[in-house]
Design a protein around this motif. Sequence first.
Motif, PDB file in Angstrom:
ATOM      1  N   PRO A  29       0.826  -1.209   0.000  1.00  0.00           N
ATOM      2  CA  PRO A  29       0.000   0.000   0.000  1.00  0.00           C
ATOM      3  C   PRO A  29       0.861   1.260   0.000  1.00  0.00           C
ATOM      4  O   PRO A  29       2.020   1.235   0.427  1.00  0.00           O
ATOM      5  N   ALA A  30       0.295   2.328  -0.473  1.00  0.00           N
ATOM      6  CA  ALA A  30       0.978   3.624  -0.407  1.00  0.00           C
ATOM      7  C   ALA A  30       0.955   4.075   1.054  1.00  0.00           C
ATOM      8  O   ALA A  30      -0.097   4.065   1.690  1.00  0.00           O
ATOM      9  N   PHE A  31       2.123   4.414   1.580  1.00  0.00           N
ATOM     10  CA  PHE A  31       2.189   4.897   2.952  1.00  0.00           C
ATOM     11  C   PHE A  31       3.430   5.745   3.152  1.00  0.00           C
ATOM     12  O   PHE A  31       4.385   5.665   2.386  1.00  0.00           O
ATOM     13  N   SER A  32       3.383   6.538   4.193  1.00  0.00           N
ATOM     14  CA  SER A  32       4.527   7.327   4.644  1.00  0.00           C
ATOM     15  C   SER A  32       4.580   7.214   6.158  1.00  0.00           C
ATOM     16  O   SER A  32       3.566   7.447   6.822  1.00  0.00           O
ATOM     17  N   LEU A  33       5.745   6.829   6.667  1.00  0.00           N
ATOM     18  CA  LEU A  33       5.933   6.710   8.115  1.00  0.00           C
ATOM     19  C   LEU A  33       7.301   7.258   8.481  1.00  0.00           C
ATOM     20  O   LEU A  33       8.251   7.149   7.703  1.00  0.00           O
ATOM     21  N   PRO A  34       7.431   7.780   9.703  1.00  0.00           N
ATOM     22  CA  PRO A  34       8.737   8.264  10.145  1.00  0.00           C
ATOM     23  C   PRO A  34       9.610   7.128  10.657  1.00  0.00           C
ATOM     24  O   PRO A  34       9.106   6.127  11.181  1.00  0.00           O
ATOM     25  N   ASP A  35      10.932   7.305  10.503  1.00  0.00           N
ATOM     26  CA  ASP A  35      11.851   6.400  11.176  1.00  0.00           C
ATOM     27  C   ASP A  35      12.104   6.977  12.571  1.00  0.00           C
ATOM     28  O   ASP A  35      11.480   7.978  12.962  1.00  0.00           O
ATOM     29  N   LEU A  36      13.008   6.383  13.314  1.00  0.00           N
ATOM     30  CA  LEU A  36      13.229   6.819  14.698  1.00  0.00           C
ATOM     31  C   LEU A  36      13.977   8.140  14.797  1.00  0.00           C
ATOM     32  O   LEU A  36      14.014   8.745  15.866  1.00  0.00           O
ATOM     33  N   GLU A  37      14.554   8.594  13.697  1.00  0.00           N
ATOM     34  CA  GLU A  37      15.213   9.901  13.680  1.00  0.00           C
ATOM     35  C   GLU A  37      14.252  10.982  13.186  1.00  0.00           C
ATOM     36  O   GLU A  37      14.623  12.147  13.104  1.00  0.00           O
ATOM     37  N   GLY A  38      13.036  10.602  12.807  1.00  0.00           N
ATOM     38  CA  GLY A  38      12.041  11.556  12.353  1.00  0.00           C
ATOM     39  C   GLY A  38      11.966  11.718  10.845  1.00  0.00           C
ATOM     40  O   GLY A  38      11.092  12.425  10.348  1.00  0.00           O
TER      41      GLY A  38
END
Length: 165
Positions: A29-38
Amino acid sequence: MRSIVSTLGLSVFLAAALSVSAAEPKSIPAFSLPDLEGKIHDSKEWKGKVVVLDFWATWCTGCRATIPVMERLQEKFGPQGLVVNGVSVDKGPKEKVAKFARKMKMGYRILWDSEDTLSKQLGFQGLPSVYVFGRDGALLKAMPEYTPAQEKEMEALVEGQFQAK
């Protein structure tokens, strides 16, 4: 009256069963999420790559057993184009997730899905859950409640993507 209740109960059961299977996508699916550094990561980044999404949480004991499996996959197939993303569904502070990732020596990218946006899109039903997507973005395998015993199956799926080049 009994037949109406039975019919209604069957209808509710079928609707629930269909909604679970319908939630499982045929492709990433199309998605955008942050990693732990933002830093925000978008699923478009991995076009043409084999992608593993490993859903976990700091409190999940079964998830601890999958971490070395994900490490081995990333080490073995990363140079060929595999992208392993550990997706934390923890609700607490991000620093707690980061501390856990350091303690467990998680060397692959960790994404933070504290709002369950991606997990809802995939319709997973427990932790840990692993999803393997092929180079074409198609879902190769959903492994709800993944166990390390499935490592060989997952490795074969990933390896098959690179042999098919």
